[in-house]
Design a protein around this motif. Structure first.
Motif, PDB file in Angstrom:
ATOM      1  N   VAL A 119       1.069  -1.422  -0.230  1.00  0.00           N
ATOM      2  CA  VAL A 119       0.093   0.273  -0.536  1.00  0.00           C
ATOM      3  C   VAL A 119       0.860   1.119   0.214  1.00  0.00           C
ATOM      4  O   VAL A 119       1.738   1.262   0.621  1.00  0.00           O
ATOM      5  CB  VAL A 119      -1.797  -0.226   1.034  1.00  0.00           C
ATOM      6  N   TYR A 120       0.417   1.725  -0.875  1.00  0.00           N
ATOM      7  CA  TYR A 120       1.476   3.197  -1.205  1.00  0.00           C
ATOM      8  C   TYR A 120       0.362   4.603  -1.472  1.00  0.00           C
ATOM      9  O   TYR A 120       0.248   5.075  -1.442  1.00  0.00           O
ATOM     10  CB  TYR A 120       2.124   3.517  -2.386  1.00  0.00           C
ATOM     11  N   THR A 121       0.690   5.413   0.311  1.00  0.00           N
ATOM     12  CA  THR A 121      -0.176   6.490   0.465  1.00  0.00           C
ATOM     13  C   THR A 121       0.112   7.776  -0.682  1.00  0.00           C
ATOM     14  O   THR A 121       1.624   8.372  -0.256  1.00  0.00           O
ATOM     15  CB  THR A 121      -0.316   7.010   1.636  1.00  0.00           C
ATOM     16  N   LEU A 122      -0.907   8.466  -1.573  1.00  0.00           N
ATOM     17  CA  LEU A 122      -0.374   9.520  -2.388  1.00  0.00           C
ATOM     18  C   LEU A 122      -0.812  10.539  -1.781  1.00  0.00           C
ATOM     19  O   LEU A 122      -2.414  11.001  -2.212  1.00  0.00           O
ATOM     20  CB  LEU A 122      -0.951   9.202  -3.509  1.00  0.00           C
ATOM     21  N   GLY A 123      -0.337  11.193  -0.966  1.00  0.00           N
ATOM     22  CA  GLY A 123      -0.985  12.854  -1.129  1.00  0.00           C
ATOM     23  C   GLY A 123      -1.036  13.521  -2.161  1.00  0.00           C
ATOM     24  O   GLY A 123      -1.170  13.373  -3.126  1.00  0.00           O
ATOM     25  N   ALA A 124      -1.095  14.896  -2.168  1.00  0.00           N
ATOM     26  CA  ALA A 124      -1.667  15.880  -2.709  1.00  0.00           C
ATOM     27  C   ALA A 124       0.079  16.007  -3.289  1.00  0.00           C
ATOM     28  O   ALA A 124       1.104  16.355  -2.566  1.00  0.00           O
ATOM     29  CB  ALA A 124      -1.706  17.398  -2.078  1.00  0.00           C
ATOM     30  N   PHE A 125      -0.342  16.527  -5.189  1.00  0.00           N
ATOM     31  CA  PHE A 125       1.189  16.910  -6.327  1.00  0.00           C
ATOM     32  C   PHE A 125       2.213  15.644  -5.251  1.00  0.00           C
ATOM     33  O   PHE A 125       2.987  16.437  -5.695  1.00  0.00           O
ATOM     34  CB  PHE A 125       0.892  17.784  -5.677  1.00  0.00           C
ATOM     35  N   THR A 126       1.926  14.637  -5.315  1.00  0.00           N
ATOM     36  CA  THR A 126       2.885  13.688  -5.311  1.00  0.00           C
ATOM     37  C   THR A 126       2.675  12.249  -6.155  1.00  0.00           C
ATOM     38  O   THR A 126       2.491  11.509  -7.069  1.00  0.00           O
ATOM     39  CB  THR A 126       2.826  12.976  -3.322  1.00  0.00           C
ATOM     40  N   THR A 127       4.541  11.777  -6.395  1.00  0.00           N
ATOM     41  CA  THR A 127       4.274  10.909  -7.457  1.00  0.00           C
ATOM     42  C   THR A 127       5.451  10.023  -6.342  1.00  0.00           C
ATOM     43  O   THR A 127       6.527  10.704  -6.104  1.00  0.00           O
ATOM     44  CB  THR A 127       5.294  11.514  -9.038  1.00  0.00           C
ATOM     45  N   LEU A 128       5.260   8.801  -6.767  1.00  0.00           N
ATOM     46  CA  LEU A 128       5.649   7.684  -6.218  1.00  0.00           C
ATOM     47  C   LEU A 128       6.627   7.258  -7.888  1.00  0.00           C
ATOM     48  O   LEU A 128       5.965   6.307  -8.246  1.00  0.00           O
ATOM     49  CB  LEU A 128       5.025   6.568  -5.474  1.00  0.00           C
ATOM     50  N   ARG A 129       7.630   6.686  -7.304  1.00  0.00           N
ATOM     51  CA  ARG A 129       8.343   5.362  -8.159  1.00  0.00           C
ATOM     52  C   ARG A 129       8.372   4.135  -7.036  1.00  0.00           C
ATOM     53  O   ARG A 129       9.088   4.421  -6.202  1.00  0.00           O
ATOM     54  CB  ARG A 129       9.594   6.315  -8.321  1.00  0.00           C
ATOM     55  N   VAL A 130       7.387   2.833  -8.000  1.00  0.00           N
ATOM     56  CA  VAL A 130       7.741   2.089  -7.477  1.00  0.00           C
ATOM     57  C   VAL A 130       8.558   0.799  -8.240  1.00  0.00           C
ATOM     58  O   VAL A 130       7.766   0.467  -9.369  1.00  0.00           O
ATOM     59  CB  VAL A 130       6.457   1.594  -6.656  1.00  0.00           C
ATOM     60  N   LEU A 131       9.664  -0.355  -8.120  1.00  0.00           N
ATOM     61  CA  LEU A 131       9.719  -0.993  -8.366  1.00  0.00           C
ATOM     62  C   LEU A 131       9.349  -2.883  -8.210  1.00  0.00           C
ATOM     63  O   LEU A 131       8.737  -2.791  -6.934  1.00  0.00           O
ATOM     64  CB  LEU A 131      11.250  -1.446  -7.865  1.00  0.00           C
TER      65      LEU A 131
END
Length: 627
Positions: free
Chosen positions: A554-566
């Motif tokens: 589970v990856y929590t995205l807040g406002a104006f956020t980008t996550l890079r996940v392998l």
């Protein structure tokens, strides 16, 4: 026409997912009126949350409901009780729902252990003495335990489980929800036919669009292997990929939130030779963490109640309902009596929409310290010592160790939520003193010396390969508000069509993007855990929190956020989903299907040669799709 029939007809009358969902959302609250569903509040602008317009739940009486001193593991059932006998292909002639064939059946099924779960309505559950007894939907084992709200399975890697799940919910039910189920074991490494795909919902007379026919039950094959099983050829997989704290819940398309809101959730604890579940384990590889009965899972779930004290939910409103009460294992403001020794507390945010920032405090609100050992069911490489808080988005988990031997007998402590949240869109801030949701009372000494420990090293992580990361294709997934609902890459979910096709054995980087303000999305990717490579907020890369540097699902995205996940895609093929685990967002279309396929085999040199038989789907001729 019954209200629920109308809902089903709206949902399933067309193959165009956007149209069917719009039809469903346009149904009036009156069409679903029932004692457990109050009229919808006065309508507001499309982007205005309505939870704040609801009256508060009635007052409840704190600290009178007592949780069991120890959870009771769900007993298995003998092989002779599995009638009809489980089969690789769906036994539709005997009443099983029409699923695909189980994968890795031939080499793993022989050692299976058997469990049976029944989704039933329990008529007189008491959340709190100030509220009336009322119906809930729960999973029950072969021998029902009326005191248990969320049954717990104890399982072990290397010991497969065949779990037969019956749907015995009342077809003519009253109120919100739908009496079909598709049970997802979050986040077991297993074939898609046992994953609880949202379109695989079933009852005795209804089948989802991705099943071939209805059924009274469905067999789920949980192989309890680690990712990397095929690659390592050791019969087990990569032990660095093992996870220990899973949970199962209903995942029915369009109705995950109301069905789970009614109570369809349970725990699945998975042990191995490292995290062995035995604090007296003499093996040099065993961590000897606090073990049963001092290993205790707790699910926290926000709920709201009507003026007459009945569970309230509005499944029409795409903003859903933010609960102002927190049920802990089905009880509101309960007490857990503990011995003066170390406990492993497994904390789960069961949703549907509230985030938590938990602090352990004394009766005078002095913050206490504990040790953080696992996130999202995955042991960290090393414990995080002297922690004071745990933040959980929906479906996130945290294992903490609290040493209650530090306190005199008679001490009272409280788990407090200090997360401020005013609507279903996400949290605002962390502020003291917060709301007390669970009381601990140290009331006895343990019967034997506490032999448990928290060693300096827990479970190592597989090393990241820079060359693999550099070569990995990148998919971009944008989570946004669209036309009053929630979308991914500008589209609403279609469970009949994959938005991405990935090749088994490959690795990819998925970019999870929240381009808007005001909403938080806990993104769950089924099948395998991933590793966060980077986190960018407002265009600036920020440090990844220590507890998020391990394996996660589970990856929590807040406002104006980008996550890079392998991510890796190993051992299985089939259909899976990614979705926002704010279940209100999920039910209102923020979900996407993606498929794993076998690599394209080269054309045989002999035109008369037969290809080897397989039950797995044939991949497309082209390469990977783009998200």
């Amino acid at each position: 026409m019954k209200p629920n029939d109308r809902t089903h007809r709206a949902r399933r009358s067309t193959t165009a997912p956007d149209d069917s969902r719009r039809s469903f959302l346009k149904l009036s609250a009156t069409a679903l009126a029932a004692p457990l569903l109050l009229p919808k509040p006065a309508s507001s602008a499309d982007d205005d949350a309505t939870s704040s317009q609801l009256p508060p739940s009635p007052a409840t009486t704190p600290w009178v409901e007592r949780l069991p001193d120890a959870i009771s593991p769900l007993p298995g059932v003998p092989a002779a009780a599995m009638n009809p006998s489980p089969t690789r292909e769906a036994n539709t002639a005997a009443g099983e729902a029409g699923r695909p064939a189980h994968q890795h059946w031939g080499e793993l099924y022989q050692n299976a252990e058997y469990y049976a779960l029944r989704a039933v309505e329990r008529r007189n559950w008491v959340f709190n003495p100030a509220l009336p007894p009322q119906p809930v939907w729960v999973y029950e084992g072969a021998t029902p335990d009326p005191a248990t709200f969320a049954p717990t399975v104890f399982a072990r890697y290397g010991h497969p489980v065949l779990c037969r799940i019956f749907n015995e919910l009342p077809a003519e039910h009253v109120g919100f929800g739908t009496p079909e189920i598709s049970t997802h074991l979050h986040n077991l490494h297993c074939g898609s036919e046992s994953d609880g795909f949202p379109g695989d919902y079933y009852s005795a007379d209804k089948a989802g669009p991705t099943l071939t026919q209805p059924g009274a039950f469905k067999d789920h094959f949980y192989p309890n292997i680690c990712a990397g099983y095929e690659q390592m050829q050791n019969g087990y997989g990569d032990e660095r990929e093992a996870l220990g704290f899973l949970f199962y819940h209903d995942h029915t398309l369009d109705f995950t939130a109301p069905n789970l809101y009614r109570g369809l959730i349970g725990f699945y604890l998975l042990y191995d030779h490292i995290d062995s579940g035995n604090e007296q384990d003499p093996s040099s590889s065993a961590l000897r963490l606090p073990s049963h009965p001092y290993d205790y899972p707790l699910v926290f779930a926000d709920r709201r109640f009507s003026a007459d004290g009945l569970l309230y939910y509005d499944q029409i409103n795409p903003e859903g309902v933010l609960g102002d009460k927190v049920a802990v294992n089905g009880k509101i403001e309960p007490v857990l009596h503990v011995a003066a020794r170390k406990y492993r507390l497994r904390l789960l945010n069961g949703g549907p929409s509230r985030f938590y920032a938990f602090f352990l405090v004394s009766a005078s609100n002095v913050v206490q310290r504990f040790t953080y050992i696992a996130n999202d069911g995955n042991l960290l490489p090393a414990p995080l010592l002297n922690q004071t808080s745990v933040t959980l988005g929906v479906a996130e988990r945290a294992d903490i160790v609290v040493d209650f031997s530090r306190y005199p007998i008679g001490t009272e402590l409280y788990l407090v939520n200090r997360m401020i949240q005013e609507d279903t869109r996400g949290p605002k801030d962390i502020k003291a003193p917060g709301s007390r949701v669970l009381k601990f009372k140290v009331d006895r000494y343990p019967p034997a010396h506490d032999l448990s420990r928290v060693p300096a090293t827990l479970r190592p992580l597989p090393p990241l390969d820079p060359a693999e990361i550099a070569a990995a294709p990148v998919r971009r997934w944008v989570f946004e508000r669209r036309n009053g609902m929630w979308a991914i890459n500008g589209a609403f979910v279609d469970v009949n069509k994959p938005a991405a096709v990935v090749v088994k054995g490959s690795a990819e980087i998925w970019e999870l993007v929240s381009p808007q303000d005001g909403w938080s999305h806990p993104i769950h990717i089924h099948f395998e855990e991933g590793r966060i490579l980077s986190k960018i907020v407002n265009g600036v890369e920020v440090p990844i929190p220590l507890h998020e540097r391990g394996r996660k699902d589970v990856y929590t995205l807040g406002a104006f956020t980008t996550l890079r996940v392998l991510l890796h895609f190993r051992d299985y093929v089939g259909k899976y989903v990614m979705h926002c685990h704010n279940l209100i967002h999920e039910d209102h279309a923020m979900m996407v299907r993606w498929d794993i396929v076998d690599p394209v085999a080269p054309e045989p040199t002999d035109p008369d040669a037969d290809a080897p038989p397989t039950d797995e789907p044939t991949p497309p001729k082209r390469g990977k799709g783009r998200g």
